[in-house]
Design a protein around this motif. Structure first.
Motif, PDB file in Angstrom:
ATOM      1  N   GLY A 120       9.566   6.144  -6.566  1.00  0.00           N
ATOM      2  CA  GLY A 120      10.283   6.187  -7.830  1.00  0.00           C
ATOM      3  C   GLY A 120      10.828   7.569  -8.137  1.00  0.00           C
ATOM      4  O   GLY A 120      10.471   8.550  -7.492  1.00  0.00           O
ATOM      5  N   GLU A 121      11.714   7.624  -9.124  1.00  0.00           N
ATOM      6  CA  GLU A 121      12.316   8.886  -9.551  1.00  0.00           C
ATOM      7  C   GLU A 121      12.454   8.898 -11.077  1.00  0.00           C
ATOM      8  O   GLU A 121      13.279   8.143 -11.609  1.00  0.00           O
ATOM      9  N   PRO A 122      11.686   9.746 -11.790  1.00  0.00           N
ATOM     10  CA  PRO A 122      10.560  10.539 -11.283  1.00  0.00           C
ATOM     11  C   PRO A 122       9.456   9.620 -10.756  1.00  0.00           C
ATOM     12  O   PRO A 122       9.357   8.471 -11.146  1.00  0.00           O
ATOM     13  N   SER A 123       8.641  10.159  -9.860  1.00  0.00           N
ATOM     14  CA  SER A 123       7.608   9.357  -9.204  1.00  0.00           C
ATOM     15  C   SER A 123       6.616   8.789 -10.202  1.00  0.00           C
ATOM     16  O   SER A 123       6.162   9.487 -11.110  1.00  0.00           O
ATOM     17  N   VAL A 124       6.290   7.512 -10.018  1.00  0.00           N
ATOM     18  CA  VAL A 124       5.283   6.859 -10.850  1.00  0.00           C
ATOM     19  C   VAL A 124       4.110   6.337 -10.025  1.00  0.00           C
ATOM     20  O   VAL A 124       3.070   5.994 -10.558  1.00  0.00           O
ATOM     21  N   MET A 125       4.315   6.271  -8.691  1.00  0.00           N
ATOM     22  CA  MET A 125       3.265   5.779  -7.807  1.00  0.00           C
ATOM     23  C   MET A 125       3.184   6.664  -6.572  1.00  0.00           C
ATOM     24  O   MET A 125       4.172   7.241  -6.133  1.00  0.00           O
ATOM     25  N   TYR A 126       1.966   6.746  -6.032  1.00  0.00           N
ATOM     26  CA  TYR A 126       1.747   7.479  -4.783  1.00  0.00           C
ATOM     27  C   TYR A 126       0.968   6.583  -3.823  1.00  0.00           C
ATOM     28  O   TYR A 126       0.042   5.867  -4.229  1.00  0.00           O
ATOM     29  N   SER A 127       1.321   6.662  -2.527  1.00  0.00           N
ATOM     30  CA  SER A 127       0.566   5.947  -1.488  1.00  0.00           C
ATOM     31  C   SER A 127       0.395   6.823  -0.257  1.00  0.00           C
ATOM     32  O   SER A 127       1.324   7.538   0.128  1.00  0.00           O
ATOM     33  N   ASP A 128      -0.796   6.743   0.354  1.00  0.00           N
ATOM     34  CA  ASP A 128      -0.955   7.211   1.727  1.00  0.00           C
ATOM     35  C   ASP A 128      -0.286   6.175   2.628  1.00  0.00           C
ATOM     36  O   ASP A 128      -0.426   4.969   2.402  1.00  0.00           O
ATOM     37  N   LEU A 129       0.414   6.635   3.663  1.00  0.00           N
ATOM     38  CA  LEU A 129       1.022   5.720   4.623  1.00  0.00           C
ATOM     39  C   LEU A 129       0.482   5.993   6.018  1.00  0.00           C
ATOM     40  O   LEU A 129       0.502   7.132   6.485  1.00  0.00           O
ATOM     41  N   ALA A 130       0.005   4.928   6.686  1.00  0.00           N
ATOM     42  CA  ALA A 130      -0.460   5.021   8.067  1.00  0.00           C
ATOM     43  C   ALA A 130       0.602   4.405   8.965  1.00  0.00           C
ATOM     44  O   ALA A 130       1.073   3.292   8.722  1.00  0.00           O
ATOM     45  N   LEU A 131       0.977   5.130  10.034  1.00  0.00           N
ATOM     46  CA  LEU A 131       2.029   4.685  10.951  1.00  0.00           C
ATOM     47  C   LEU A 131       1.430   4.339  12.308  1.00  0.00           C
ATOM     48  O   LEU A 131       0.598   5.088  12.831  1.00  0.00           O
ATOM     49  N   THR A 132       1.864   3.214  12.863  1.00  0.00           N
ATOM     50  CA  THR A 132       1.482   2.826  14.218  1.00  0.00           C
ATOM     51  C   THR A 132       2.689   2.205  14.911  1.00  0.00           C
ATOM     52  O   THR A 132       3.647   1.788  14.266  1.00  0.00           O
ATOM     53  N   VAL A 133       2.622   2.146  16.252  1.00  0.00           N
ATOM     54  CA  VAL A 133       3.702   1.557  17.038  1.00  0.00           C
ATOM     55  C   VAL A 133       3.249   0.201  17.567  1.00  0.00           C
ATOM     56  O   VAL A 133       2.141   0.072  18.100  1.00  0.00           O
ATOM     57  N   LEU A 134       4.112  -0.805  17.422  1.00  0.00           N
ATOM     58  CA  LEU A 134       3.811  -2.154  17.880  1.00  0.00           C
ATOM     59  C   LEU A 134       4.104  -2.303  19.376  1.00  0.00           C
ATOM     60  O   LEU A 134       4.788  -1.468  19.970  1.00  0.00           O
ATOM     61  N   GLU A 135       3.614  -3.379  19.956  1.00  0.00           N
ATOM     62  CA  GLU A 135       3.815  -3.617  21.393  1.00  0.00           C
ATOM     63  C   GLU A 135       5.293  -3.737  21.754  1.00  0.00           C
ATOM     64  O   GLU A 135       5.694  -3.402  22.865  1.00  0.00           O
ATOM     65  N   ASN A 136       6.114  -4.239  20.818  1.00  0.00           N
ATOM     66  CA  ASN A 136       7.541  -4.401  21.094  1.00  0.00           C
ATOM     67  C   ASN A 136       8.342  -3.125  20.799  1.00  0.00           C
ATOM     68  O   ASN A 136       9.572  -3.153  20.825  1.00  0.00           O
ATOM     69  N   GLY A 137       7.648  -2.018  20.524  1.00  0.00           N
ATOM     70  CA  GLY A 137       8.325  -0.763  20.233  1.00  0.00           C
ATOM     71  C   GLY A 137       8.724  -0.603  18.783  1.00  0.00           C
ATOM     72  O   GLY A 137       9.391   0.377  18.422  1.00  0.00           O
ATOM     73  N   GLY A 138       8.324  -1.547  17.951  1.00  0.00           N
ATOM     74  CA  GLY A 138       8.618  -1.456  16.527  1.00  0.00           C
ATOM     75  C   GLY A 138       7.689  -0.492  15.824  1.00  0.00           C
ATOM     76  O   GLY A 138       6.625  -0.133  16.335  1.00  0.00           O
ATOM     77  N   LEU A 139       8.096  -0.089  14.630  1.00  0.00           N
ATOM     78  CA  LEU A 139       7.285   0.809  13.809  1.00  0.00           C
ATOM     79  C   LEU A 139       6.607   0.014  12.708  1.00  0.00           C
ATOM     80  O   LEU A 139       7.267  -0.720  11.959  1.00  0.00           O
ATOM     81  N   HIS A 140       5.276   0.153  12.611  1.00  0.00           N
ATOM     82  CA  HIS A 140       4.487  -0.527  11.580  1.00  0.00           C
ATOM     83  C   HIS A 140       3.969   0.523  10.607  1.00  0.00           C
ATOM     84  O   HIS A 140       3.363   1.516  11.010  1.00  0.00           O
ATOM     85  N   ILE A 141       4.232   0.304   9.323  1.00  0.00           N
ATOM     86  CA  ILE A 141       3.789   1.224   8.279  1.00  0.00           C
ATOM     87  C   ILE A 141       2.930   0.447   7.294  1.00  0.00           C
ATOM     88  O   ILE A 141       3.327  -0.624   6.814  1.00  0.00           O
ATOM     89  N   GLN A 142       1.742   0.986   6.981  1.00  0.00           N
ATOM     90  CA  GLN A 142       0.814   0.319   6.071  1.00  0.00           C
ATOM     91  C   GLN A 142       0.370   1.296   4.995  1.00  0.00           C
ATOM     92  O   GLN A 142      -0.042   2.418   5.293  1.00  0.00           O
TER      93      GLN A 142
END
Length: 203
Positions: A120-142
């Motif tokens: 948001g702008e101004p920010s109203v929420m914060y999250s930690d994001l964990a990144l991993t790579v899938l078997e098909n080369g895709g990017l997974h963000i949680q």
């Protein structure tokens, strides 16, 4: 600019689809613009509409839903007040007569190996994001731990109040397009917001 996405993924970055490697290397160094179509945009129960409408004031959420909605995506690398490397994300959805936003500001927490995501702008929420790579080369963000941002204060949210985001970005070689799926779920309310679509980099 330090490469925040490739740094958090480490050697795993090289397992991404080559077009995703190219895209994320690009957006860490210079502005990036793309455009496409959201095949589907969904939202939660109707009673949540007033809350979603409030989100439009902060370029975060919106009450509209639909199919085949044009959208643009922009990334801009920048430097924060403390000298940290950041990437600003702007996503604009073009409903009939209305522009809706879903914006964020991301930076790296190298000690914990996560991306810091202010929504948001101004920010109203914060999250930690964990990144991993899938078997098909895709990017997974949680999304992981979340906080409500109230001015200079950040208040941790209990799990039952969180909107847990899952993002999957892939590249379709047959159609030569990037494909994106986003879902935000709450343990009690179910789906808060989701979209699925495709885009290409603007020339």
């Amino acid at each position: 600019m330090m490469p925040i996405y490739s740094q958090v993924l480490g050697e795993e970055f090289n397992q991404l689809h080559p077009m995703l490697q190219q895209r994320y290397k690009h957006i860490e160094k210079e502005p990036y613009e793309g455009s496409g179509v959201m095949k589907r945009i969904s939202r939660g129960p109707k009673w949540m509409s007033p809350l979603m409408m409030m989100g439009t004031r902060r370029k975060l959420l919106f009450p509209e839903k639909g199919t085949f909605i044009p959208f643009t995506i922009k990334h801009k690398p920048q430097t924060g007040e403390a000298g940290e490397d950041q990437v600003h994300w702007e996503r604009v959805f073009y409903f009939k007569g209305k522009k809706r936003y879903f914006n964020a500001l991301m930076s790296l927490d190298s000690e914990r190996g996560i991306i810091k995501d202010y929504l948001g702008e101004p920010s109203v929420m914060y999250s930690d994001l964990a990144l991993t790579v899938l078997e098909n080369g895709g990017l997974h963000i949680q999304s992981k731990r979340q906080r409500v941002v109230l001015g200079e204060k950040e208040i941790p949210l209990p799990r039952f109040l969180q909107g847990v985001a899952t993002v999957v970005e892939t590249f379709n070689d047959e159609r030569n397009v990037y494909e994106i799926k986003v879902s935000v779920q709450n343990p009690i309310m179910g789906t808060i917001f989701s979209y699925e679509g495709e885009f290409t980099e603007d020339a």
